[in-house]
Design an enzyme around this catalytic site. Sequence first.
Site, PDB file in Angstrom:
ATOM      1  N   GLY A 213      -3.312   6.188  -1.765  1.00  0.00           N
ATOM      2  CA  GLY A 213      -2.519   5.409  -0.835  1.00  0.00           C
ATOM      3  C   GLY A 213      -3.318   4.644   0.196  1.00  0.00           C
ATOM      4  N   GLU A 242      -6.537  11.030  -5.206  1.00  0.00           N
ATOM      5  CA  GLU A 242      -5.977  10.206  -6.291  1.00  0.00           C
ATOM      6  C   GLU A 242      -5.904   8.726  -5.909  1.00  0.00           C
ATOM      7  OE1 GLU A 242      -2.038  11.670  -6.917  1.00  0.00           O
ATOM      8  OE2 GLU A 242      -2.700  13.606  -7.672  1.00  0.00           O
ATOM      9  N   PRO A 243      -7.025   8.111  -5.583  1.00  0.00           N
ATOM     10  CA  PRO A 243      -6.942   6.693  -5.217  1.00  0.00           C
ATOM     11  C   PRO A 243      -6.665   5.805  -6.427  1.00  0.00           C
ATOM     12  CG  PRO A 243      -9.239   7.396  -5.341  1.00  0.00           C
ATOM     13  CD  PRO A 243      -8.399   8.625  -5.564  1.00  0.00           C
ATOM     14  N   GLY A 244      -5.842   4.793  -6.218  1.00  0.00           N
ATOM     15  CA  GLY A 244      -5.614   3.776  -7.238  1.00  0.00           C
ATOM     16  C   GLY A 244      -6.144   2.462  -6.688  1.00  0.00           C
ATOM     17  N   ARG A 245      -5.326   1.875  -5.788  1.00  0.00           N
ATOM     18  CA  ARG A 245      -5.662   0.571  -5.209  1.00  0.00           C
ATOM     19  C   ARG A 245      -7.092   0.488  -4.700  1.00  0.00           C
ATOM     20  NH1 ARG A 245      -2.418  -2.872  -3.180  1.00  0.00           N
ATOM     21  NH2 ARG A 245      -0.726  -1.365  -3.138  1.00  0.00           N
ATOM     22  N   ARG A 280       3.373  -8.811  -6.875  1.00  0.00           N
ATOM     23  CA  ARG A 280       3.330  -8.164  -5.556  1.00  0.00           C
ATOM     24  C   ARG A 280       3.889  -9.017  -4.402  1.00  0.00           C
ATOM     25  NH1 ARG A 280      -0.925  -6.667  -3.179  1.00  0.00           N
ATOM     26  NH2 ARG A 280      -0.149  -4.655  -2.494  1.00  0.00           N
ATOM     27  N   TYR A 284       6.943  -6.944  -2.755  1.00  0.00           N
ATOM     28  CA  TYR A 284       6.914  -6.374  -1.415  1.00  0.00           C
ATOM     29  C   TYR A 284       6.202  -7.239  -0.382  1.00  0.00           C
ATOM     30  CZ  TYR A 284       4.070  -3.263  -4.546  1.00  0.00           C
ATOM     31  OH  TYR A 284       3.335  -2.712  -5.548  1.00  0.00           O
ATOM     32  N   CYS A 309      11.581 -20.324 -12.919  1.00  0.00           N
ATOM     33  CA  CYS A 309      12.768 -20.920 -12.293  1.00  0.00           C
ATOM     34  C   CYS A 309      13.410 -19.880 -11.383  1.00  0.00           C
ATOM     35  CB  CYS A 309      13.736 -21.402 -13.353  1.00  0.00           C
ATOM     36  SG  CYS A 309      13.023 -22.706 -14.351  1.00  0.00           S
ATOM     37  N   TYR A 338      -2.403  -3.246  -9.235  1.00  0.00           N
ATOM     38  CA  TYR A 338      -0.980  -3.597  -9.349  1.00  0.00           C
ATOM     39  C   TYR A 338      -0.800  -5.096  -9.612  1.00  0.00           C
ATOM     40  CZ  TYR A 338      -0.860   1.055  -7.343  1.00  0.00           C
ATOM     41  OH  TYR A 338      -1.079   2.386  -7.122  1.00  0.00           O
TER      42      TYR A 338
HETATM   43  C1  LIG Z   1       1.241  10.368  -6.884  1.00  0.00           C
HETATM   44  C2  LIG Z   1       0.407   9.167  -6.661  1.00  0.00           C
HETATM   45  N1  LIG Z   1      -0.917   9.304  -6.488  1.00  0.00           N
HETATM   46  C3  LIG Z   1      -1.720   8.240  -6.283  1.00  0.00           C
HETATM   47  C4  LIG Z   1      -1.197   6.954  -6.228  1.00  0.00           C
HETATM   48  C5  LIG Z   1      -2.121   5.820  -5.961  1.00  0.00           C
HETATM   49  O1  LIG Z   1      -1.770   5.089  -4.855  1.00  0.00           O
HETATM   50  P1  LIG Z   1      -2.727   3.930  -4.343  1.00  0.00           P
HETATM   51  O2  LIG Z   1      -2.905   2.981  -5.466  1.00  0.00           O
HETATM   52  O3  LIG Z   1      -2.013   3.323  -3.201  1.00  0.00           O
HETATM   53  O4  LIG Z   1      -4.007   4.590  -3.951  1.00  0.00           O
HETATM   54  C6  LIG Z   1       0.167   6.766  -6.411  1.00  0.00           C
HETATM   55  C7  LIG Z   1       0.740   5.426  -6.310  1.00  0.00           C
HETATM   56  O5  LIG Z   1       1.818   5.190  -5.894  1.00  0.00           O
HETATM   57  C8  LIG Z   1       0.989   7.895  -6.644  1.00  0.00           C
HETATM   58  O6  LIG Z   1       2.302   7.760  -6.817  1.00  0.00           O
END
Ligand SMILES: Cc1ncc(COP(=O)(O)O)c(C=O)c1O
Length: 385
Positions: A213, A242-245, A280, A284, A309, A338
């Site tokens: 997050g 658990e980083p994604g972004r 995106r 949001y 359109c 994303y």
């Molecule tokens: C359970 C969980 N972990 C990790 C993430 C990764 O979030 P982010 O990409 O903001 O780091 C998400 C994304 O919503 C998630 O739902």
Amino acid sequence: MLPDEQLLEAAERFGTPLYVYDAREIDAALARVRAAFGDARVFYAMKANSNFAVLRRLRAAGVGFEAVSPGELARARFLGCSGDEVIVNGPAKTPQEYALGGEIGATFVVDREEEVERVPAGARVLVRVNPALDVSTHDHLATGAPVSKFGVRLDRVAATVAAARARGLHLRGLHVHIGSAIRDASDFLAAFERLAGLASTVGELEVLDVGGGWGVDADLAGIARAAREAQAAFGARELWVEPGRYLVATSGTLLTRVVGTKETGRRFVLVDAGMTELLRPMLYGATHPVRPLWAGADAGLFDLAGPACESGDLLARDVPLPEPAVGAVLAVGQAGAYGAVMSSTYLSRSRPAEALWDGEWRLVRRRERPEDVWRAELDAETVTA
Ligand SMILES: Cc1ncc(COP(=O)(O)O)c(C=O)c1O
């Protein structure tokens, strides 16, 4: 962002719209995470960008995966991941996910009390806590608010943990994830404090998983400090993140070509990418930096309008640009997370190609063809189920 000449070379070679990723940026982001979180185990949230090239690179660096759908689990299995490499998460898992996750021996995140009965017998589990906090991000990106659909209510966590233990599941620890694109460490601090408050009722744990997050400019050191305090409260041996972004956002750029210009009540530059390639901004109100890849004197402010359109199909507003010529290329930055994964075939548009820079350009997803988009419909004529 990569230099203009390199981006133009990619646009020329692979066409537009095109997602490009700089592999070195992914490596650098991972290094920053490891510098801040030390020996914490990193599970990449595949949802941010599940291109195999990205997954393979992160896995080679020792990163595990967090999967939230049957498709993501299938990707993890395709790569040969097993056991401790995979976390299965999601608020509404299907039998398919329990079966697939069970097959590869993944750790399941229990998102509601009843799920204790659904996960495979003997599975390793974490219990996801909803800390009931409103945080500083877009409503659609908050996942730990009192009204969010995620996690177990604070006052039911102890009972859920007890039920998991009673069923003979391997209860590893607790999990919390409060949302996405959060920059302020104080939001994490507040959530982790609420979590730590459960230590007296839940007892000692093996693992504390504090989710992801983090916005791309988040205070990682501050977040890590707060996570370590919560970890200590539970006497947990392992900290998981658990980083994604954070790992992929800055590595990615969407390249789009100018199709024309138009002036109504506003001044538009019309481009060949829009909401179907990068959702995106519409989903949001996300803002992305935009860089023109041509030189010239400033010709004023333009809105970047896509080809759909749909009035909301704008990639950016009020972008200062030199006079745009047809065929000129614009680079939309911070699009590695994303972005491509949310692209759609709405309007029967073919999803864009993706290329990775790692000292040279490599195509990592070919551009879809119209027949890719309608193939499943033609298949239905010959397949009955
Ligand atoms: C359970 C969980 N972990 C990790 C993430 C990764 O979030 P982010 O990409 O903001 O780091 C998400 C994304 O919503 C998630 O739902």
